[in-house]
Design a protein around this motif. Structure first.
Motif, mmCIF file in Angstrom:
data_model
loop_
_atom_site.group_PDB
_atom_site.id
_atom_site.type_symbol
_atom_site.label_atom_id
_atom_site.label_comp_id
_atom_site.label_asym_id
_atom_site.label_seq_id
_atom_site.Cartn_x
_atom_site.Cartn_y
_atom_site.Cartn_z
ATOM 1 N N HIS A 61 0.818 -1.217 0.000
ATOM 2 C CA HIS A 61 0.000 0.000 0.000
ATOM 3 C C HIS A 61 0.854 1.271 0.000
ATOM 4 O O HIS A 61 0.380 2.341 -0.372
ATOM 5 C CB HIS A 61 -0.951 0.003 1.197
ATOM 6 N N GLU A 62 2.127 1.150 0.391
ATOM 7 C CA GLU A 62 2.988 2.331 0.457
ATOM 8 C C GLU A 62 3.316 2.908 -0.916
ATOM 9 O O GLU A 62 3.802 4.031 -1.010
ATOM 10 C CB GLU A 62 4.238 2.020 1.267
ATOM 11 N N THR A 63 3.013 2.166 -1.992
ATOM 12 C CA THR A 63 3.167 2.764 -3.323
ATOM 13 C C THR A 63 2.187 3.917 -3.492
ATOM 14 O O THR A 63 2.434 4.822 -4.277
ATOM 15 C CB THR A 63 2.927 1.746 -4.462
ATOM 16 N N ARG A 64 1.113 3.894 -2.734
ATOM 17 C CA ARG A 64 0.081 4.927 -2.866
ATOM 18 C C ARG A 64 0.086 5.950 -1.738
ATOM 19 O O ARG A 64 -0.305 7.085 -1.959
ATOM 20 C CB ARG A 64 -1.295 4.271 -2.953
ATOM 21 N N ILE A 65 0.522 5.547 -0.547
ATOM 22 C CA ILE A 65 0.479 6.512 0.566
ATOM 23 C C ILE A 65 1.862 6.803 1.152
ATOM 24 O O ILE A 65 1.980 7.629 2.043
ATOM 25 C CB ILE A 65 -0.493 6.061 1.675
ATOM 26 N N GLY A 66 2.890 6.150 0.640
ATOM 27 C CA GLY A 66 4.247 6.400 1.113
ATOM 28 C C GLY A 66 4.554 5.672 2.407
ATOM 29 O O GLY A 66 3.689 5.044 3.019
ATOM 30 N N ASP A 67 5.815 5.749 2.818
ATOM 31 C CA ASP A 67 6.266 5.150 4.077
ATOM 32 C C ASP A 67 6.237 6.250 5.133
ATOM 33 O O ASP A 67 7.157 7.050 5.241
ATOM 34 C CB ASP A 67 7.682 4.582 3.923
ATOM 35 N N ALA A 81 -6.826 4.111 5.683
ATOM 36 C CA ALA A 81 -6.157 4.564 4.467
ATOM 37 C C ALA A 81 -5.373 3.417 3.833
ATOM 38 O O ALA A 81 -5.394 3.239 2.609
ATOM 39 C CB ALA A 81 -5.222 5.734 4.779
ATOM 40 N N GLU A 82 -4.692 2.623 4.671
ATOM 41 C CA GLU A 82 -3.943 1.481 4.160
ATOM 42 C C GLU A 82 -4.890 0.457 3.541
ATOM 43 O O GLU A 82 -4.611 -0.087 2.464
ATOM 44 C CB GLU A 82 -3.113 0.851 5.274
ATOM 45 N N LEU A 83 -5.998 0.189 4.194
ATOM 46 C CA LEU A 83 -6.974 -0.762 3.665
ATOM 47 C C LEU A 83 -7.571 -0.259 2.353
ATOM 48 O O LEU A 83 -7.731 -1.023 1.399
ATOM 49 C CB LEU A 83 -8.082 -1.025 4.688
ATOM 50 N N ALA A 85 -6.170 1.703 0.173
ATOM 51 C CA ALA A 85 -5.152 1.539 -0.872
ATOM 52 C C ALA A 85 -5.045 0.081 -1.280
ATOM 53 O O ALA A 85 -4.965 -0.239 -2.474
ATOM 54 C CB ALA A 85 -3.802 2.069 -0.378
ATOM 55 N N ALA A 86 -5.049 -0.831 -0.311
ATOM 56 C CA ALA A 86 -4.951 -2.265 -0.609
ATOM 57 C C ALA A 86 -6.134 -2.729 -1.460
ATOM 58 O O ALA A 86 -5.950 -3.474 -2.431
ATOM 59 C CB ALA A 86 -4.873 -3.064 0.688
ATOM 60 N N LYS A 87 -7.332 -2.299 -1.107
ATOM 61 C CA LYS A 87 -8.511 -2.700 -1.879
ATOM 62 C C LYS A 87 -8.435 -2.182 -3.311
ATOM 63 O O LYS A 87 -8.762 -2.896 -4.259
ATOM 64 C CB LYS A 87 -9.786 -2.191 -1.203
ATOM 65 N N GLU A 88 -8.016 -0.948 -3.462
ATOM 66 C CA GLU A 88 -7.908 -0.376 -4.800
ATOM 67 C C GLU A 88 -6.817 -1.072 -5.606
ATOM 68 O O GLU A 88 -7.002 -1.384 -6.779
ATOM 69 C CB GLU A 88 -7.622 1.126 -4.691
ATOM 70 N N GLN A 89 -5.669 -1.332 -4.984
ATOM 71 C CA GLN A 89 -4.598 -2.035 -5.677
ATOM 72 C C GLN A 89 -5.030 -3.422 -6.122
ATOM 73 O O GLN A 89 -4.656 -3.882 -7.192
ATOM 74 C CB GLN A 89 -3.378 -2.193 -4.762
ATOM 75 N N SER A 90 -5.790 -4.093 -5.298
ATOM 76 C CA SER A 90 -6.171 -5.469 -5.590
ATOM 77 C C SER A 90 -7.067 -5.579 -6.823
ATOM 78 O O SER A 90 -7.176 -6.655 -7.415
ATOM 79 C CB SER A 90 -6.846 -6.113 -4.381
ATOM 80 N N GLN A 91 -7.677 -4.490 -7.220
ATOM 81 C CA GLN A 91 -8.541 -4.518 -8.396
ATOM 82 C C GLN A 91 -7.764 -4.862 -9.665
ATOM 83 O O GLN A 91 -8.339 -5.322 -10.632
ATOM 84 C CB GLN A 91 -9.253 -3.163 -8.565
ATOM 85 N N ARG A 92 -6.456 -4.668 -9.644
ATOM 86 C CA ARG A 92 -5.631 -4.911 -10.826
ATOM 87 C C ARG A 92 -4.963 -6.286 -10.786
ATOM 88 O O ARG A 92 -4.175 -6.606 -11.650
ATOM 89 C CB ARG A 92 -4.593 -3.810 -10.941
ATOM 90 N N MET A 93 -5.287 -7.082 -9.786
ATOM 91 C CA MET A 93 -4.674 -8.397 -9.624
ATOM 92 C C MET A 93 -5.571 -9.490 -10.190
ATOM 93 O O MET A 93 -6.785 -9.343 -10.226
ATOM 94 C CB MET A 93 -4.456 -8.695 -8.133
#
Length: 175
Positions: A61-67, A81-83, A85-93
């Motif tokens: 998720h840090e690709t979207r919200i940083g470290d 916020a982490e969740l 980002a994870a949910k949105e990222q997972s749409q491309r998997m």
């Protein structure tokens, strides 16, 4: 998705608060955290493959919200916020990967299973090891990270490995 995951190589870890001028990347952290997780899992008699999988995804998720460092997290970071980002990222998997990713992400965040506790210890241990290395390179402010990581470890195996690392000035040269 794979291109986005590659961005972890470009995102520096949040060591700027300790004065580190060129910290390791999030991808660097994830790699060694997976190795820490494998070692701790073996020592604790748990499935190392599940822990490695959990750690593979734990900071994606840090690709979207940083470290974000602990101070920043109080203002702009949140588990939600982490969740998100994870949910949105997972749409491309691919579908199976999406299910695994979200299940492992949630398990890691909830910290209710032995595997999740080991994975968290590995995450903390890697951060602490990096802190030890930065202290050895003259970044004395990194000692706070070392102390906080050590105090947060839960498994006996992680504590033992961490203690051994602190005793050695160059752990990988000790043979």
């Amino acid at each position: 998705f794979l291109s986005e995951a590659g961005a972890l190589k470009l995102i520096p870890r949040g060591w700027n608060m300790a004065g580190v001028k060129s910290p390791e990347s999030v991808a660097d952290h994830v790699y060694r955290a997976m190795l820490c997780g494998y070692a701790i899992a073996e020592m604790e008699g748990e499935d190392p493959h599940k822990i490695v999988q959990m750690l593979l995804f734990h900071d994606l998720h840090e690709t979207r919200i940083g470290d974000l460092n602990k101070i920043s997290q109080r203002y702009v970071g949140s588990p939600q916020a982490e969740l998100n980002a994870a949910k949105e990222q997972s749409q491309r998997m691919p579908a199976g990967m999406k299910r695994s990713y979200l299940q492992l992400f949630n398990e890691f965040e909830e910290q209710k299973t032995k595997a999740a506790i080991i994975a968290k210890d590995a995450d903390l241990m890697e951060c602490g090891l990096q802190g030890i290395e930065y202290v050895q390179r003259g970044y004395s402010q990194a000692q706070d990270w070392v102390d906080r990581c050590r105090a947060a470890l839960k498994t006996g195996s992680a504590k033992k490995l961490f203690d051994e690392a602190e005793k050695s000035s160059s752990p990988w040269l000790d043979g």
